[in-house]
Every structure is written in structure tokens, then in C-alpha cells.
Design a protein around this motif. Structure first.
Motif, short mmCIF file in Angstrom:
data_model
loop_
_atom_site.label_atom_id
_atom_site.label_comp_id
_atom_site.label_asym_id
_atom_site.label_seq_id
_atom_site.Cartn_x
_atom_site.Cartn_y
_atom_site.Cartn_z
N ILE A 48 -27.92 -47.89 19.85
CA ILE A 48 -29.18 -48.77 19.68
C ILE A 48 -29.83 -48.32 18.58
O ILE A 48 -30.27 -49.17 17.67
N LYS A 49 -30.01 -47.07 18.20
CA LYS A 49 -30.63 -46.59 17.06
C LYS A 49 -30.10 -46.99 15.75
O LYS A 49 -30.72 -47.36 14.67
N PHE A 50 -28.89 -46.86 15.67
CA PHE A 50 -27.96 -47.21 14.62
C PHE A 50 -28.08 -48.65 14.12
O PHE A 50 -28.43 -48.98 13.21
N LEU A 51 -27.89 -49.25 15.28
CA LEU A 51 -27.89 -50.92 14.99
C LEU A 51 -29.48 -51.33 14.74
O LEU A 51 -29.62 -52.22 14.11
N LEU A 52 -30.39 -50.56 15.54
CA LEU A 52 -32.06 -51.20 14.96
C LEU A 52 -32.26 -50.79 13.63
O LEU A 52 -32.85 -51.72 12.74
N ASN A 53 -31.59 -49.40 12.97
CA ASN A 53 -31.54 -49.28 11.68
C ASN A 53 -31.06 -50.22 10.62
O ASN A 53 -31.71 -50.83 9.79
N LYS A 54 -29.70 -50.62 11.03
CA LYS A 54 -29.03 -51.69 10.16
C LYS A 54 -29.54 -52.93 10.21
O LYS A 54 -29.74 -53.60 9.29
N GLU A 55 -29.96 -53.52 11.48
CA GLU A 55 -30.35 -54.77 11.65
C GLU A 55 -31.68 -55.23 11.23
O GLU A 55 -32.07 -56.19 10.40
N PHE A 56 -32.77 -54.05 11.45
CA PHE A 56 -34.12 -54.55 11.32
C PHE A 56 -34.98 -53.29 10.17
O PHE A 56 -36.17 -53.29 10.29
N TYR A 57 -34.05 -52.41 9.95
CA TYR A 57 -34.62 -51.44 9.01
C TYR A 57 -35.71 -50.49 9.72
O TYR A 57 -36.47 -50.13 9.38
N VAL A 58 -35.38 -50.21 10.84
CA VAL A 58 -36.02 -49.52 11.86
C VAL A 58 -35.76 -47.86 11.19
O VAL A 58 -34.70 -47.45 11.24
N ASN A 59 -36.70 -46.93 11.32
CA ASN A 59 -36.70 -45.77 11.20
C ASN A 59 -36.32 -44.92 12.28
O ASN A 59 -37.22 -44.98 13.29
N ILE A 60 -35.22 -44.37 12.09
CA ILE A 60 -34.53 -43.53 13.24
C ILE A 60 -35.42 -42.42 13.78
O ILE A 60 -35.68 -42.09 14.97
N GLU A 61 -36.10 -41.69 12.83
CA GLU A 61 -36.94 -40.55 13.05
C GLU A 61 -38.19 -41.12 14.10
O GLU A 61 -38.69 -40.37 14.76
N TRP A 62 -38.68 -42.39 13.51
CA TRP A 62 -39.72 -42.75 14.51
C TRP A 62 -39.61 -43.13 15.82
O TRP A 62 -39.98 -42.76 16.86
N ILE A 63 -38.05 -43.62 15.96
CA ILE A 63 -37.81 -43.75 17.41
C ILE A 63 -37.69 -42.43 18.15
O ILE A 63 -38.14 -42.11 19.29
#
Length: 147
Positions: A48-63
Motif C-alpha cells: 500500500i505504501k509503495f502504491l500510494l507513493n507511485k500513484e499519488f506521490y505520498v511520502n512513505i516516511e510520513w506514513i
């Protein structure tokens, strides 16, 4: 704040329902729901983290920690883009890998549930002192399972 709570915040900031987010990440709505609730100690999966980062530019460190900005500003900052560049992956290859990771995670959960069910049954049998009867032994011998 937990990763689970941060996932819910991300989804709401994106203005998506659980079903819509799941569809965008090639997952089932139940996976997003479980991850948001943190039911049964479920954490937000790396997939989920990987896909959020890829699809929406979500910062994994923030998650993971709550540090930094929720969304990355530049495409070049995305963790997945760094990995893609190092491995020389094309966009189609990357999407295939994302789907494969999701599939493997689903199979892992199915296997984990099966093991949990078998363990529960063993514990129940121990509590009530169940021993295999002749019918069970006959069924086992007919199915190729050794006694």
C-alpha cells in the motif's frame, strides 16, 4: 498517531472513498478498510505504501513516522522513481511488478488465515481431548493422508 490513521488521512485528503482508493491501487476495498482500522494488528502494508507513493506521490516516511510532508512535491522525489531509475524499469514493467506484489500479499494473507484456522482447530481439539476415531482414520487413509 498510527500508520493506519495516517492512511485514512491520506485517503480523505485525496477525496476518495475506500473503494475508489482500492481501485486506483489495484486492490480490494476490504484491504484498505482493514489497513485503516488496523484490525487484528494489521499495519499498512509495504505494498500500500509503495502504491500510494507511485500513484499519488505520498511520502512513505510520513506514513511510517508522521515526519515531513504528506505529499512529495516533485516526481523525482518519489521513492519508487529512484528504484525504477536504478533498475531501469519501464512504466509497464513497474505496473506489472506492483500488481504481482499485490497478488503475492493476498496469497500470503490467505495462507496466514488458513494456518490460523488450523491452529484454532488444534487448540479446540486439545481442550476437548478429541482423538481421531475410526471414521476419521478411514477418511484420512482414503484421501492419501498417512495416519
Amino acid at each position: 498517531m498510527t500508520e493506519n490513521e495516517r492512511l485514512k488521512i491520506i485517503r480523505r485528503k485525496l477525496g476518495l472513498s475506500q473503494a475508489e482508493l482500492a481501485e486506483r491501487l489495484y486492490m480490494k476495498q476490504g484491504s484498505i478498510s482493514d489497513a485503516e482500522r488496523g484490525s487484528k494488528g494489521i499495519k499498512v502494508s509495504n505494498t500500500i505504501k509503495f502504491l500510494l507513493n507511485k500513484e499519488f506521490y505520498v511520502n512513505i516516511e510520513w506514513i511510517e513516522t508522521g515526519k515531513g510532508e504528506i505529499f512529495l512535491k516533485k516526481e523525482s522525489e518519489r521513492d519508487i522513481d529512484k528504484v525504477d531509475k536504478e533498475l531501469g524499469l519501464e512504466k509497464e514493467e513497474d505496473l506489472t511488478i506492483s500488481r504481482l506484489i499485490t497478488l503475492l500479499e493476498k496469497k500470503d494473507k490467505q495462507l496466514e488465515n488458513l494456518i490460523r484456522m488450523l491452529d484454532d482447530q488444534i487448540q479446540i481439539n486439545k481442550k476437548i481431548n478429541v482423538r481421531p476415531d475410526s471414521a476419521t482414520c478411514a477418511a484420512a487413509s482414503g484421501s492419501g493422508i498417512e495416519k
